[in-house]
Design a protein around this motif. Structure first.
Motif, PDB file in Angstrom:
ATOM      1  N   VAL A  67       0.127  -1.841  -0.275  1.00 41.04           N
ATOM      2  CA  VAL A  67      -0.075  -0.556   0.015  1.00 41.04           C
ATOM      3  C   VAL A  67       0.909   1.292  -0.419  1.00 41.04           C
ATOM      4  O   VAL A  67       1.781   1.114   0.926  1.00 41.04           O
ATOM      5  N   GLU A  68       1.061   1.810  -0.481  1.00 40.87           N
ATOM      6  CA  GLU A  68       1.628   3.321  -0.332  1.00 40.87           C
ATOM      7  C   GLU A  68       0.377   4.220  -0.931  1.00 40.87           C
ATOM      8  O   GLU A  68      -0.552   4.860  -2.325  1.00 40.87           O
ATOM      9  N   THR A  69       0.444   5.544  -0.133  1.00 40.85           N
ATOM     10  CA  THR A  69       0.239   6.287   0.182  1.00 40.85           C
ATOM     11  C   THR A  69       0.900   7.937  -0.029  1.00 40.85           C
ATOM     12  O   THR A  69       1.867   8.177   0.816  1.00 40.85           O
ATOM     13  N   LYS A  70       0.143   9.091  -0.441  1.00 37.64           N
ATOM     14  CA  LYS A  70       1.082  10.251  -0.501  1.00 37.64           C
ATOM     15  C   LYS A  70      -0.043  11.224   0.992  1.00 37.64           C
ATOM     16  O   LYS A  70      -0.875  11.322   1.092  1.00 37.64           O
ATOM     17  N   ALA A  71       1.205  11.838   1.410  1.00 36.52           N
ATOM     18  CA  ALA A  71       0.274  12.945   2.605  1.00 36.52           C
ATOM     19  C   ALA A  71       0.525  13.631   2.244  1.00 36.52           C
ATOM     20  O   ALA A  71       1.531  14.206   2.023  1.00 36.52           O
ATOM     21  N   VAL A  72      -0.570  15.083   2.584  1.00 31.60           N
ATOM     22  CA  VAL A  72      -0.673  16.424   2.983  1.00 31.60           C
ATOM     23  C   VAL A  72      -0.837  16.917   3.581  1.00 31.60           C
ATOM     24  O   VAL A  72      -1.945  16.719   3.770  1.00 31.60           O
ATOM     25  N   PRO A  73      -0.564  17.749   4.093  1.00 28.81           N
ATOM     26  CA  PRO A  73      -0.653  18.612   5.333  1.00 28.81           C
ATOM     27  C   PRO A  73      -1.990  19.023   5.247  1.00 28.81           C
ATOM     28  O   PRO A  73      -2.120  19.848   4.683  1.00 28.81           O
ATOM     29  N   ALA A  74      -2.772  18.945   6.326  1.00 26.97           N
ATOM     30  CA  ALA A  74      -4.091  19.269   5.786  1.00 26.97           C
ATOM     31  C   ALA A  74      -4.196  20.652   6.299  1.00 26.97           C
ATOM     32  O   ALA A  74      -4.756  21.431   5.677  1.00 26.97           O
ATOM     33  N   SER A  75      -2.522  21.451   6.941  1.00 28.90           N
ATOM     34  CA  SER A  75      -2.827  22.672   7.951  1.00 28.90           C
ATOM     35  C   SER A  75      -1.821  23.280   6.111  1.00 28.90           C
ATOM     36  O   SER A  75      -2.863  24.457   6.177  1.00 28.90           O
ATOM     37  N   VAL A  76      -1.232  22.379   5.446  1.00 25.63           N
ATOM     38  CA  VAL A  76      -0.998  23.461   4.388  1.00 25.63           C
ATOM     39  C   VAL A  76      -2.031  23.650   2.993  1.00 25.63           C
ATOM     40  O   VAL A  76      -2.590  24.679   2.869  1.00 25.63           O
TER      41      VAL A  76
END
Length: 302
Positions: A67-76
């Motif tokens: 499983v590969e995921t991309k995380a974009v910070p919610a604050s950004v």
């Protein structure tokens, strides 16, 4: 190879090894696309590029889901959306509404995904065709559900059923701790958790601590029930049993894997054979200690 074990049984027919391989190829892992947040698929268990997606070692089938995921910070995302909202207000004099703000956040996330860091994690799956057992090395039920769903989609007749025992894990652990008499072949280690069943949900945890003490018996007599208990099987495999009959924190004792990794450049076959062999003895022993498997019958219609 296996750190946790969620145990199920095969209830339907199991396709041939060749049929499983062909089916898994349709769900082979692919990296996330530029704006894709998550990707899941099967990878070669040996880690060899273009290798088979199911390995048979001593008649035991091993699979591995990546499983590969991309995380974009919610604050950004929030900051970028707010900046865009301010631009719209400054240009048009109109303050964006709630729906438009949601759309702006989605647009900001999509714009950031191509440069987001990726994270990968793999999960082992073990199928024992002879014992009709299905075991997943997962710490969450969501991952198990995903794996079962993927396999059901491509394997004709594939059915997985929950395992039920005559005695619940909680009741058995309570008895073993109260009597200090573990089942044959097992020993009690130095970790457990007890939790109250009332609204307080008060919990008491012991770590690296002897469990043959009156204090634990007192907690049980007052109504607290064990939710976790560290044990060792046959002086070879240590683990933590949970209230839901999950086998967690699996650790093989010194000497179990002796020579396999040292004497062989590619120790996959030997390590896999030892892992499935040891767990193949532990799991039936554990189920027997819990009174053996039982079939739950549906209540007759009124």
């Amino acid at each position: 190879m296996f750190k946790d074990a969620l145990i199920y049984k095969l209830g339907g027919s199991l396709p041939s090894l060749e049929a499983i391989e062909t089916a898994l190829q349709t769900q082979a892992f692919e990296e996330c696309g530029a704006t894709q947040e998550r990707s899941a698929g099967w990878v070669p268990p040996r880690g060899e590029e273009h290798g088979p997606l199911v390995e048979s070692i001593g008649g035991q089938y091993l699979l591995r889901l990546m499983v590969e995921t991309k995380a974009v910070p919610a604050s950004v995302v929030k900051r970028k959306a707010e900046e865009r909202a301010q631009q719209i207000e400054a240009t048009t004099g109109r303050k964006p509404g709630k729906k438009e703000i949601r759309d702006l956040r989605e647009e900001a996330k999509q714009a950031l995904l191509p440069v987001a860091f990726t994270k990968r994690g793999a999960t082992w799956v073990w199928i024992d065709p002879q014992a009709r057992r299905f075991v997943v090395d997962a710490g969450s039920q969501n991952r198990v559900d995903e794996i079962i769903t993927l396999l059901v989609k491509v394997l004709d007749g594939f059915v997985v059923q929950e395992v039920h025992t005559a005695t619940s894990a909680t009741a058995a652990m309570s008895e073993w701790l109260s009597s200090q008499e573990p089942p044959a072949g097992f020993s009690i280690d130095r970790e457990c958790e007890l939790r109250a069943t009332d609204a307080s949900k008060a919990a008491v945890r012991y770590g690296h601590h002897p469990l043959d003490i009156a204090e634990i018996q007192q907690h049980i007599s007052e109504g607290k029930l064990p939710t976790r208990l560290a044990m060792t099987w046959d002086e070879r495999v240590s683990f933590v049993l949970t209230e839901s009959m999950q086998v967690r924190k699996i650790r093989f004792q010194d000497g179990v894997f002796e020579k396999t990794s040292i004497e062989k450049e590619d120790s996959f076959d030997a390590d896999a054979a030892i892992t499935t062999g040891e767990l193949g003895r532990l799991l039936p022993g554990l189920l027997q200690a819990l009174g053996g498997e039982i079939e739950l019958r549906a209540a007759p219609a009124a």
